[in-house]
Scaffold this motif. Structure first.
Motif, mmCIF file in Angstrom:
data_model
loop_
_atom_site.group_PDB
_atom_site.id
_atom_site.type_symbol
_atom_site.label_atom_id
_atom_site.label_comp_id
_atom_site.label_asym_id
_atom_site.label_seq_id
_atom_site.Cartn_x
_atom_site.Cartn_y
_atom_site.Cartn_z
ATOM 1 N N THR A 1 0.868 -1.170 0.000
ATOM 2 C CA THR A 1 0.000 0.000 0.000
ATOM 3 C C THR A 1 0.903 1.216 0.000
ATOM 4 O OG1 THR A 1 -1.660 -1.145 1.328
ATOM 5 C CG2 THR A 1 -1.784 1.250 1.272
ATOM 6 N N ASP A 2 0.651 2.134 -0.899
ATOM 7 C CA ASP A 2 1.345 3.406 -0.845
ATOM 8 C C ASP A 2 0.559 4.294 0.114
ATOM 9 O OD1 ASP A 2 3.391 2.637 -2.514
ATOM 10 O OD2 ASP A 2 2.419 3.382 -4.328
ATOM 11 N N VAL A 3 1.063 4.396 1.330
ATOM 12 C CA VAL A 3 0.399 5.125 2.405
ATOM 13 C C VAL A 3 0.366 6.622 2.091
ATOM 14 C CG1 VAL A 3 0.506 5.650 4.885
ATOM 15 C CG2 VAL A 3 1.134 3.371 4.054
ATOM 16 N N HIS B 1 10.015 6.125 -2.385
ATOM 17 C CA HIS B 1 9.334 5.734 -1.161
ATOM 18 C C HIS B 1 10.303 5.345 -0.053
ATOM 19 C CE1 HIS B 1 6.091 5.023 -4.120
ATOM 20 N NE2 HIS B 1 5.350 5.478 -3.150
ATOM 21 N N ARG B 2 9.876 5.634 1.146
ATOM 22 C CA ARG B 2 10.466 5.017 2.329
ATOM 23 C C ARG B 2 9.613 3.786 2.572
ATOM 24 N NH1 ARG B 2 14.237 8.348 4.996
ATOM 25 N NH2 ARG B 2 14.822 9.913 3.480
ATOM 26 N N LEU C 1 5.712 7.150 1.375
ATOM 27 C CA LEU C 1 5.759 5.975 2.248
ATOM 28 C C LEU C 1 5.007 4.795 1.651
ATOM 29 C CD1 LEU C 1 6.629 4.853 5.050
ATOM 30 C CD2 LEU C 1 4.418 5.636 5.912
ATOM 31 N N ARG C 2 5.685 3.667 1.584
ATOM 32 C CA ARG C 2 5.096 2.418 1.106
ATOM 33 C C ARG C 2 5.146 1.390 2.232
ATOM 34 N NH1 ARG C 2 6.835 0.252 -4.563
ATOM 35 N NH2 ARG C 2 5.095 1.617 -5.073
ATOM 36 N N ARG C 3 4.024 0.696 2.444
ATOM 37 C CA ARG C 3 3.975 -0.412 3.399
ATOM 38 C C ARG C 3 3.894 -1.706 2.598
ATOM 39 N NH1 ARG C 3 -0.930 -0.032 6.304
ATOM 40 N NH2 ARG C 3 -0.037 1.846 7.178
ATOM 41 N N ILE C 4 4.857 -2.588 2.840
ATOM 42 C CA ILE C 4 4.880 -3.905 2.205
ATOM 43 C C ILE C 4 4.487 -4.916 3.264
ATOM 44 C CG2 ILE C 4 6.305 -5.643 1.062
ATOM 45 C CD1 ILE C 4 8.101 -3.334 0.072
#
Length: 114
Positions: A6-8, A42-43, A12-15
């Motif tokens: 998800t690209d928060v 992204h971080r 910021l990306r959450r994998i």
């Protein structure tokens, strides 16, 4: 074994990885994980709350991707939540000295963006 993201935010990306990060599990996601983590825009927060088992191959994949992100000027952190089994493996192998590990998602996201 599954991997989703998800690209928060634009930064910021959450994998999210679920399943067993043993040899077969790591092999199943390694290419996609590397591609998702390779984004220079992204971080990254890697969510390990759904990982049932973490073996040395899984740890290797985490370290490789964290180092690659760092070389690109980014940052990768780990979120374990209440997953004590994974947290203990990470602690026992010294991973928190290389990759920041968090039990709180908001803290993980702040650290990734720092």
């Amino acid at each position: 074994m599954s991997i989703e993201f998800t690209d928060v935010s634009p930064a910021l990306r959450r994998i999210v990885i679920t399943g067993r990060l043993d040899v077969p599990g790591t092999d199943a996601i390694s290419t996609r994980f590397a591609a998702l983590a390779a984004s220079s825009e992204h971080r990254i927060v890697v969510d390990l709350t759904g990982v049932a088992f973490l073996a040395s191959m899984g740890i290797r994949a985490l370290v490789i991707n964290a180092k690659a992100q760092q070389q690109r000027g980014g940052r990768l952190v780990l979120f374990v939540g209440q997953n004590d089994a994974v947290g203990k493996v990470l602690d026992a192998t010294g991973i928190p000295q290389m990759i920041p590990v968090f039990s709180d998602l908001a803290d993980a996201e702040r650290a990734a963006l720092a």
